[in-house]
Design a protein around this motif. Structure first.
Motif, short mmCIF file in Angstrom:
data_model
loop_
_atom_site.label_atom_id
_atom_site.label_comp_id
_atom_site.label_asym_id
_atom_site.label_seq_id
_atom_site.Cartn_x
_atom_site.Cartn_y
_atom_site.Cartn_z
N TYR A 167 -3.62 3.85 3.90
CA TYR A 167 -2.20 4.04 4.17
C TYR A 167 -2.03 4.80 5.48
O TYR A 167 -2.75 5.75 5.73
CB TYR A 167 -1.52 4.79 3.02
CG TYR A 167 -0.08 5.13 3.29
CD1 TYR A 167 0.93 4.19 3.10
CD2 TYR A 167 0.27 6.39 3.78
CE1 TYR A 167 2.25 4.50 3.37
CE2 TYR A 167 1.60 6.70 4.03
CZ TYR A 167 2.58 5.76 3.82
OH TYR A 167 3.90 6.08 4.08
N ILE A 180 0.85 -1.18 0.00
CA ILE A 180 0.00 0.00 0.00
C ILE A 180 0.88 1.22 0.00
O ILE A 180 1.90 1.28 0.69
CB ILE A 180 -0.95 -0.03 1.22
CG1 ILE A 180 -2.00 1.08 1.11
CG2 ILE A 180 -0.21 0.02 2.56
CD1 ILE A 180 -3.10 0.95 2.16
N ARG A 181 0.56 2.17 -0.86
CA ARG A 181 1.41 3.35 -1.05
C ARG A 181 0.74 4.58 -0.46
O ARG A 181 -0.47 4.61 -0.24
CB ARG A 181 1.70 3.55 -2.54
CG ARG A 181 2.57 2.44 -3.13
CD ARG A 181 2.72 2.60 -4.63
NE ARG A 181 3.63 1.61 -5.18
CZ ARG A 181 3.36 0.37 -5.44
NH1 ARG A 181 2.15 -0.09 -5.18
NH2 ARG A 181 4.28 -0.44 -5.92
N ASP A 224 -2.87 5.92 -1.05
CA ASP A 224 -3.91 4.90 -1.22
C ASP A 224 -4.80 4.86 0.03
O ASP A 224 -4.38 5.21 1.13
CB ASP A 224 -3.25 3.52 -1.41
CG ASP A 224 -2.50 3.44 -2.74
OD1 ASP A 224 -2.74 4.29 -3.63
OD2 ASP A 224 -1.65 2.53 -2.90
#
Length: 267
Positions: A252, A245-246, A249
């Motif tokens: 996050y 997960i960045r 996103d």
């Protein structure tokens, strides 16, 4: 008294020996083949007088027969006087001379035709064409990027602007041929480049500047990546199938990103 008779009569005198020219066979052969010599030999032989006279008479007749006979006349010699006499006896009237018709004027000569010069050396084509026209045969290079040298007699003809068999007017004809160097293949059409230049590269499409909005700070947003999604730990993220997960996103949080590189829950 009478003298006593001789007891023996005297013997006859011996005959002289016969010479070779007195042989009868030789005398007879001479009488037949050469009568004058045969007669002379006959009278020197031992023949009797009567025989000598008879041989002389017969040989003389044999010798005189060819001389007294007339020579045979040739058939041609007898035929000529007879033909001459016949012609003089019956003269034939001479035929009147037939007037000779005037000779027809010769047809005009056909126009000279262009020879098939393709494949010939230029010197051969030049000689053949210039014997038919008053002008000269022009030449040019078949390749646009090849210069025709001054001495191009050995260059080969690839194209001719006047087709073979076309009639030429000697006073105004000016044919042209296109040449290539010996050992060089002819182009598809005159004026083609022997070494074509590579195509220019296509221009690159214009680039447009794109600005990216800065990602919101997790600290400023309360540690959530946005939305109502939140994960307690990476196990929950993996269970939801959202790893990695960045930043930005949903779900996050900085508590999931231990190294702070913006990507959380990497494997």
């Amino acid at each position: 008294m009478y003298p006593p008779p001789h007891a023996y009569a005297p013997s006859a005198a011996p005959r002289p020996p016969r010479r070779w020219w007195q042989h009868p066979a030789l005398v007879i052969a001479a009488l037949v083949l050469l009568p004058p010599a045969g007669i002379a030999l006959a009278w020197t032989s031992r023949w009797e007088r009567t025989r000598k006279v008879l041989a002389t008479v017969l040989s003389g007749i044999w010798f005189l027969i060819p001389l007294l006979s007339d020579p045979p006349k040739e058939a041609g010699a007898e035929a000529e006087p007879q033909a001459a006499a016949a012609s003089s006896a019956s003269p034939t009237p001479s035929a009147s001379p037939t007037p000779t018709p005037p000779a027809a004027a010769p047809p005009p000569s056909a126009a000279p035709q262009m020879p098939p010069a393709v494949g010939w050396p230029y010197a051969q084509a030049e000689k053949a064409v210039e014997e038919l026209i008053d002008g000269e045969l022009s030449a040019s290079s078949a390749y646009a990027d090849v210069t025709l040298p001054a001495d191009h007699g050995t260059w080969l003809v690839c194209f001719q602007d006047v087709a073979a068999g076309t009639g030429l007017v000697p006073q105004s004809a000016a044919p042209v041929v296109h040449l290539v160097a010996p050992g060089t293949a002819c182009p598809a059409t005159p004026g083609t480049d022997l070494r074509p230049k590579p195509p220019a590269p296509a221009p690159a499409p214009p680039t447009t500047a794109r600005t990216t909005a800065p990602a919101p700070d997790d600290d400023a947003t309360g540690g959530s990546g946005g939305g109502n999604v939140s994960y307690a730990n990476c196990a929950a993220v993996r269970a939801a199938g959202a790893d990695p997960i960045r930043r930005g996103d949903p779900g996050y949080g900085r508590h999931l990103d231990r190294d702070g590189d913006g990507v959380a829950c990497e494997r």
